[in-house]
Enzyme design. Structure first.
Site, PDB file in Angstrom:
ATOM      1  CG  HIS A   1      -0.322   0.087   2.533  1.00  0.00           C
ATOM      2  ND1 HIS A   1       0.158  -1.031   3.182  1.00  0.00           N
ATOM      3  CD2 HIS A   1      -0.068   1.128   3.351  1.00  0.00           C
ATOM      4  CE1 HIS A   1       0.678  -0.665   4.344  1.00  0.00           C
ATOM      5  NE2 HIS A   1       0.558   0.647   4.477  1.00  0.00           N
ATOM      6  CG  ASP A   2       2.039   3.627   2.994  1.00  0.00           C
ATOM      7  OD1 ASP A   2       1.298   4.326   2.268  1.00  0.00           O
ATOM      8  OD2 ASP A   2       1.993   3.646   4.237  1.00  0.00           O
TER       9      ASP A   2
ATOM     10  CE  LYS B   1       3.939   6.467   4.197  1.00  0.00           C
ATOM     11  NZ  LYS B   1       3.889   5.914   5.560  1.00  0.00           N
TER      12      LYS B   1
ATOM     13  CG  HIS C   1      -3.898   7.662   2.630  1.00  0.00           C
ATOM     14  ND1 HIS C   1      -3.926   7.472   4.005  1.00  0.00           N
ATOM     15  CD2 HIS C   1      -2.669   7.259   2.230  1.00  0.00           C
ATOM     16  CE1 HIS C   1      -2.749   6.995   4.406  1.00  0.00           C
ATOM     17  NE2 HIS C   1      -1.967   6.850   3.343  1.00  0.00           N
TER      18      HIS C   1
ATOM     19  CG  ASP D   1      -1.959   2.066   6.556  1.00  0.00           C
ATOM     20  OD1 ASP D   1      -0.936   1.650   7.129  1.00  0.00           O
ATOM     21  OD2 ASP D   1      -2.014   3.165   5.973  1.00  0.00           O
TER      22      ASP D   1
HETATM   23  P1  C2E Z   1       1.276   6.467   8.458  1.00  0.00           P
HETATM   24  O1  C2E Z   1       2.121   6.961   9.587  1.00  0.00           O
HETATM   25  O2  C2E Z   1       1.492   5.061   8.047  1.00  0.00           O
HETATM   26  O3  C2E Z   1      -0.235   6.671   8.859  1.00  0.00           O
HETATM   27  C1  C2E Z   1      -1.282   6.142   8.089  1.00  0.00           C
HETATM   28  C2  C2E Z   1      -2.604   6.746   8.468  1.00  0.00           C
HETATM   29  O4  C2E Z   1      -2.939   6.424   9.826  1.00  0.00           O
HETATM   30  C3  C2E Z   1      -2.631   8.267   8.436  1.00  0.00           C
HETATM   31  O5  C2E Z   1      -2.876   8.720   7.110  1.00  0.00           O
HETATM   32  C4  C2E Z   1      -3.807   8.566   9.378  1.00  0.00           C
HETATM   33  O6  C2E Z   1      -5.037   8.362   8.718  1.00  0.00           O
HETATM   34  C5  C2E Z   1      -3.684   7.492  10.428  1.00  0.00           C
HETATM   35  N1  C2E Z   1      -2.950   7.988  11.605  1.00  0.00           N
HETATM   36  C6  C2E Z   1      -1.721   7.615  12.010  1.00  0.00           C
HETATM   37  N2  C2E Z   1      -1.385   8.214  13.166  1.00  0.00           N
HETATM   38  C7  C2E Z   1      -2.406   9.014  13.495  1.00  0.00           C
HETATM   39  C8  C2E Z   1      -2.685   9.906  14.604  1.00  0.00           C
HETATM   40  O7  C2E Z   1      -1.858  10.082  15.510  1.00  0.00           O
HETATM   41  N3  C2E Z   1      -3.852  10.537  14.589  1.00  0.00           N
HETATM   42  C9  C2E Z   1      -4.760  10.389  13.592  1.00  0.00           C
HETATM   43  N4  C2E Z   1      -5.886  11.071  13.616  1.00  0.00           N
HETATM   44  N5  C2E Z   1      -4.560   9.543  12.548  1.00  0.00           N
HETATM   45  C10 C2E Z   1      -3.408   8.866  12.506  1.00  0.00           C
HETATM   46  P2  C2E Z   1      -2.499  10.199   6.689  1.00  0.00           P
HETATM   47  O8  C2E Z   1      -2.874  11.171   7.737  1.00  0.00           O
HETATM   48  O9  C2E Z   1      -3.076  10.434   5.329  1.00  0.00           O
HETATM   49  O10 C2E Z   1      -0.942  10.197   6.594  1.00  0.00           O
HETATM   50  C11 C2E Z   1      -0.265   9.482   5.580  1.00  0.00           C
HETATM   51  C12 C2E Z   1       1.186   9.395   5.914  1.00  0.00           C
HETATM   52  O11 C2E Z   1       1.719  10.715   6.008  1.00  0.00           O
HETATM   53  C13 C2E Z   1       1.478   8.745   7.256  1.00  0.00           C
HETATM   54  O12 C2E Z   1       1.512   7.354   7.149  1.00  0.00           O
HETATM   55  C14 C2E Z   1       2.842   9.356   7.595  1.00  0.00           C
HETATM   56  O13 C2E Z   1       3.862   8.714   6.873  1.00  0.00           O
HETATM   57  C15 C2E Z   1       2.709  10.763   7.038  1.00  0.00           C
HETATM   58  N6  C2E Z   1       2.270  11.708   8.094  1.00  0.00           N
HETATM   59  C16 C2E Z   1       1.009  12.094   8.374  1.00  0.00           C
HETATM   60  N7  C2E Z   1       1.000  13.002   9.366  1.00  0.00           N
HETATM   61  C17 C2E Z   1       2.298  13.199   9.722  1.00  0.00           C
HETATM   62  C18 C2E Z   1       2.946  14.054  10.684  1.00  0.00           C
HETATM   63  O14 C2E Z   1       2.336  14.820  11.420  1.00  0.00           O
HETATM   64  N8  C2E Z   1       4.309  13.987  10.760  1.00  0.00           N
HETATM   65  C19 C2E Z   1       5.012  13.155   9.932  1.00  0.00           C
HETATM   66  N9  C2E Z   1       6.360  13.125  10.061  1.00  0.00           N
HETATM   67  N10 C2E Z   1       4.450  12.343   9.017  1.00  0.00           N
HETATM   68  C20 C2E Z   1       3.099  12.392   8.914  1.00  0.00           C
HETATM   69 FE    FE Z   2      -0.278   5.570   2.926  1.00  0.00          FE
HETATM   70 FE    FE Z   3       1.231   1.899   6.207  1.00  0.00          FE
END
Ligand code: C2E
Ligand code: FE
Ligand code: FE
Ligand code: SIN
Ligand code: SIN
Length: 409
Positions: free
Chosen positions: A255-256, A259, A311, A353
């Site tokens: 899925h990712d 990246k 997403h 995910d």
């Molecule tokens: P990921 O870390 O694999 O997270 C996948 C999805 O899990 C996120 O998609 C979000 O829908 C949910 N998610 C993960 N952690 C949290 C959380 O603490 N709170 C909430 N409400 N949802 C959470 P999303 O938001 O579309 O982000 C896609 C990717 O973008 C993430 O994959 C991560 O790699 C990056 N990302 C998103 N927000 C941040 C951030 O604030 N800081 C950093 N460094 N990366 C971010």
């Molecule tokens: Fe993703």
């Molecule tokens: Fe993932």
């Protein structure tokens, strides 16, 4: 080995043809779990065995791979027992260890009355824990055509027409090994497919250390089990169910992979992303989709749908939205998809995910407790997530937890 062997000459061609047909089915599956499931199904149907398991050879051990048990497990339900993680040494002690060590097929009429000279012993721990009563056993080594041992298959409790447990008949003892070479080759292929995908994920992991092998194994397994539950509810024909479950298991792992196209500065940022950084991040869906644009196989097609749409949100507030041609260099993100306009596979992987991301550590957040994650998922039924998929998820929590235990960091 092979069909020319005289020992098979006394069986009618129709019987051999039916075995060929069973073997043929192995070739349509890609993932190791789907392949093991299919091998057990065909071997058990051939022998009318109540239960069975397959162990995979790994160096000097046999790792538990898959299990069927018509008495203990409810038919066609998600089952946490297949995610149990243990191995036994390849030595003369256990039945499967002995089969792997010697390469002999073993036939036992009554596991609790082994002949006094028996070199191996029957381990009744599993019976004692589960309340099962093992009687007859047929354990066969799984060799490739080149003679390399891939694993051991153990069939348990052959039954007669009335469902009474009987010994494995001579005819069955001869026929089951006919499946074995082809089963071994299929298992080899299934293991290689997982490994190829894990290698691709490793490249993404070099860039994003949170996208680990364990994370994607979990997301793959959660997704296939959620789909399984959905398919039962929707009475999807068994053949289609097994094929889709097989594909989603592997496609979800990818899925990712998009990246890899995101700059380190954003991907590894320890804190919260700015709006513009997050806009850049959104492109990982498109980059991932582009990797599968050739769509030469069903696996490519599903991998594309998942990478591109994982997403999107049920309420239409996700990304990247509808894009006419994702290969065009100057494309823009489109109007978000919503509800059933999002492919089922992507709706499933989205939940799998996010659940895994929430309970895991990320550079930008601490792991959440299970309770907190469950509450967030529940609260997002009908918003972020397809409410029906949320329902399926909560119906299989014991399986979800067994998967987490099997694939730890
Ligand atoms: P990921 O870390 O694999 O997270 C996948 C999805 O899990 C996120 O998609 C979000 O829908 C949910 N998610 C993960 N952690 C949290 C959380 O603490 N709170 C909430 N409400 N949802 C959470 P999303 O938001 O579309 O982000 C896609 C990717 O973008 C993430 O994959 C991560 O790699 C990056 N990302 C998103 N927000 C941040 C951030 O604030 N800081 C950093 N460094 N990366 C971010
Ligand atoms: Fe993703
Ligand atoms: Fe993932
Ligand atoms: C098991 O650990 O249950 C399998 C070993 C055996 O076949 O005795
Ligand atoms: C989400 O599904 O958007 C994450 C859960 C939450 O933040 O409540």
């Amino acid at each position: 080995m092979g069909f020319q062997h005289s020992q098979y000459a006394r069986y009618p061609r129709s019987e051999i043809a039916s075995i060929m047909k069973r073997i043929e089915e192995f070739n349509y599956l890609q993932d190791i779990d789907a392949i093991l499931d299919k091998i057990l199904e065909e071997a058990r149907s051939l022998s009318n065995a109540d239960a069975g398991s397959i162990f995979i050879a790994e160096d000097d051990r046999l790792r538990f791979g898959y299990v069927h048990n018509d008495t203990l497990f409810k038919k066609d339900e998600a089952n946490e027992e297949i995610y149990v993680d243990f191995s036994v040494p390849i030595d003369g002690q256990s039945i499967v260890g002995y089969v792997a060590l010697t390469g002999n097929t073993i036939v036992i009429d009554d596991a609790y009355n082994l002949s006094s000279g028996s070199p191996f012993t029957f381990n009744s721990d599993y019976d004692q824990k589960s309340g099962y009563k093992t009687r007859s056993i047929l354990a066969v080594p799984l060799y490739t055509f080149h003679g390399r041992l891939v694993g051991v298959m153990q069939l348990i409790n052959a039954k007669d027409e009335c469902g009474r447990v009987i010994a494995f008949r001579k005819r069955i003892q001869d026929l089951v090994p006919l499946l074995a070479n082809n089963a071994a080759v299929a298992i080899d292929r299934g293991i290689m497919n997982r490994e190829m995908i894990l290698r691709m994920v490793k490249m993404a992991e070099l860039r994003d250390p949170t996208e680990t092998g364990a994370h994607v194994q979990r997301v793959g397994a959660y997704s296939s089990e959620i789909y399984h539950q959905w398919a039962i509810k929707h009475k999807i024909d068994k053949h289609e169910k097994n094929r889709t479950k097989d594909l989603i298991r592997l496609a979800a792992m990818l899925h990712d992979v998009g990246k890899v196209g995101i700059p380190d500065k954003i991907l590894k940022k320890p804190g919260k992303l700015t709006d513009s950084e997050f806009d850049t991040m959104k492109w990982h869906t498109v980059y991932g989709g582009r990797l599968f644009m050739n769509q030469t196989s069903s696996l490519d097609k599903m991998s594309l749908q998942i990478a591109l749409n994982h997403h999107e949100k049920w309420n239409g507030k996700g990304y990247p939205g509808k894009i006419d041609d994702i290969m065009k260099p100057d494309v823009k993100l489109g109007l978000p998809r919503k509800k059933e306009d999002i492919p089922l596979s992507a709706r499933i992987v989205s939940l799998a995910d996010v659940f895994d991301a929430l309970v895991s550590n990320r550079s930008y957040k601490e792991p959440w407790s299970d309770t907190r994650a469950y509450e967030a998922i529940e609260a997002n039924a009908g918003k972020h997530f397809d409410p029906e998929i949320v329902e399926m998820f909560f119906q299989i929590l014991p399986v979800i937890q067994a998967i987490r235990k099997k694939y730890r960091e």
